[in-house]
Write an enzyme that holds these catalytic residues in place. Sequence first.
Site, PDB file in Angstrom:
ATOM      1  N   HIS A   1       9.354  -3.483   3.341  1.00  0.00           N
ATOM      2  CA  HIS A   1       8.964  -3.759   1.950  1.00  0.00           C
ATOM      3  C   HIS A   1      10.200  -4.109   1.114  1.00  0.00           C
ATOM      4  CE1 HIS A   1       5.687  -0.869   3.208  1.00  0.00           C
ATOM      5  NE2 HIS A   1       4.978  -1.884   2.776  1.00  0.00           N
TER       6      HIS A   1
ATOM      7  N   GLU B   1       5.600 -11.093   7.571  1.00  0.00           N
ATOM      8  CA  GLU B   1       5.012 -11.795   8.726  1.00  0.00           C
ATOM      9  C   GLU B   1       4.549 -10.866   9.835  1.00  0.00           C
ATOM     10  OE1 GLU B   1       7.910 -14.790   9.726  1.00  0.00           O
ATOM     11  OE2 GLU B   1       6.735 -16.327   8.668  1.00  0.00           O
TER      12      GLU B   1
ATOM     13  N   MET C   1       0.844  -1.195   0.000  1.00  0.00           N
ATOM     14  CA  MET C   1       0.000   0.000   0.000  1.00  0.00           C
ATOM     15  C   MET C   1       0.883   1.250   0.000  1.00  0.00           C
ATOM     16  SD  MET C   1      -3.486  -0.907   1.986  1.00  0.00           S
ATOM     17  CE  MET C   1      -2.911  -0.704   3.650  1.00  0.00           C
TER      18      MET C   1
ATOM     19  N   SER D   1       4.320   1.272   7.983  1.00  0.00           N
ATOM     20  CA  SER D   1       4.065   2.572   7.357  1.00  0.00           C
ATOM     21  C   SER D   1       3.406   3.531   8.357  1.00  0.00           C
ATOM     22  CB  SER D   1       3.156   2.390   6.146  1.00  0.00           C
ATOM     23  OG  SER D   1       3.748   1.479   5.259  1.00  0.00           O
TER      24      SER D   1
ATOM     25  N   LEU E   1       6.662   3.057   1.389  1.00  0.00           N
ATOM     26  CA  LEU E   1       7.583   1.917   1.455  1.00  0.00           C
ATOM     27  C   LEU E   1       8.748   2.163   2.415  1.00  0.00           C
ATOM     28  CD1 LEU E   1       7.665   1.126  -2.374  1.00  0.00           C
ATOM     29  CD2 LEU E   1       6.190   0.115  -0.620  1.00  0.00           C
TER      30      LEU E   1
ATOM     31  N   GLN F   1      -2.873 -12.078   8.342  1.00  0.00           N
ATOM     32  CA  GLN F   1      -3.186 -11.752   6.945  1.00  0.00           C
ATOM     33  C   GLN F   1      -2.652 -12.833   5.996  1.00  0.00           C
ATOM     34  OE1 GLN F   1      -3.112  -7.720   4.856  1.00  0.00           O
ATOM     35  NE2 GLN F   1      -1.059  -8.427   4.393  1.00  0.00           N
TER      36      GLN F   1
HETATM   37  O1  PAF Z   1      -0.319  -5.725   3.857  1.00  0.00           O
HETATM   38  C1  PAF Z   1      -0.675  -4.808   3.093  1.00  0.00           C
HETATM   39  O2  PAF Z   1       0.030  -3.823   2.883  1.00  0.00           O
HETATM   40  C2  PAF Z   1      -2.019  -4.907   2.404  1.00  0.00           C
HETATM   41  O3  PAF Z   1      -2.961  -5.500   3.233  1.00  0.00           O
HETATM   42  C3  PAF Z   1      -1.968  -5.617   1.045  1.00  0.00           C
HETATM   43  C4  PAF Z   1      -1.570  -7.074   1.190  1.00  0.00           C
HETATM   44  C5  PAF Z   1      -0.974  -4.895   0.137  1.00  0.00           C
HETATM   45  C6  PAF Z   1      -3.347  -5.573   0.376  1.00  0.00           C
HETATM   46  O4  PAF Z   1      -3.772  -4.260   0.173  1.00  0.00           O
END
Ligand code: PAF
Length: 280
Positions: free
Chosen positions: A37, A148, A30, A187, A33, A153
């Site tokens: 990331h 992780e 999202m 973030s 970064l 998720q």
């Molecule tokens: O973990 C995230 O940043 C978000 O949930 C994802 C997997 C990019 C989906 O929008």
Amino acid sequence: MKVVRTVAELQDITRQAKAEGKTVGLVPTMGALHAGHKSLIDRARKENDAVVVSVFVNPTQFNNPDDLRTYPRTEEADCALLKKSGVDYAFIPSVSEVYPEKDERVFDLGPVAEVMEGARRPGHFNGVAQIVSRLFEWAQPTRAYFGEKDFQQIAVIRRMAQVSGFDDIDIVACPIVREADGLALSSRNVRLTPEMRAAAPNIHRILADSLEYARTHTVAETEKHVEEQINAVPGLQTEYYTISDTLTMQPLSQWPESGKAVGCVTVYAGDVRLIDNITY
Ligand code: PAF
């Protein structure tokens, strides 16, 4: 690096790459970064011929409009990091490109999505499934990379992939990246006040210390201990601390004889909601 704004162009690129026998690594993000990331991107770079990173603040996964409004958006800096990291394609679509019509799909995510974040953030995981399933369909990745820090998720995405026929995509879980003082990179950390930033590393310290405590205490005692310790830090307030099975995400009442347990925590540092976890 090529910035791709449309679904049609992304589909063309990845179809072509697959037709040439290339492997495609997808890193969904999202934006805003950071080094967390970057670790996913570096791994994708090592393991694939072509790397696609999506940067899209997905509105359907935000159950709180203020959270969506204040979510950091830093496209220029993101593109600089992506370029420097050797990414081939940055997919940065608009909301109307991703959702020309309202996404009404309700995924059968099962029990993994009903506890913890699923119980506290209604619709959140369904929104994650909506966007990730679209990205999987459009990018047709060989591998997809997730951090992780969002432990639950990953379990939800695995389930979505299973019920949606994406069994051929390898879902790669990558370790949490931390600041030198232990704070998990997020973030949302940029929204911490200096006081809250100073308090926040206590979350990981307390989780790490609980590994020793857990040797001689029950699951319930360990959960209570962690919550009490975190709540004793001025400015921090736990929403929950739950110790679960690492695969089913179901809360445990006893330490497992085989397999692992994960403790997942959500903590408010002022008005910033932070998550972290530790494996026992
Ligand atoms: O973990 C995230 O940043 C978000 O949930 C994802 C997997 C990019 C989906 O929008």
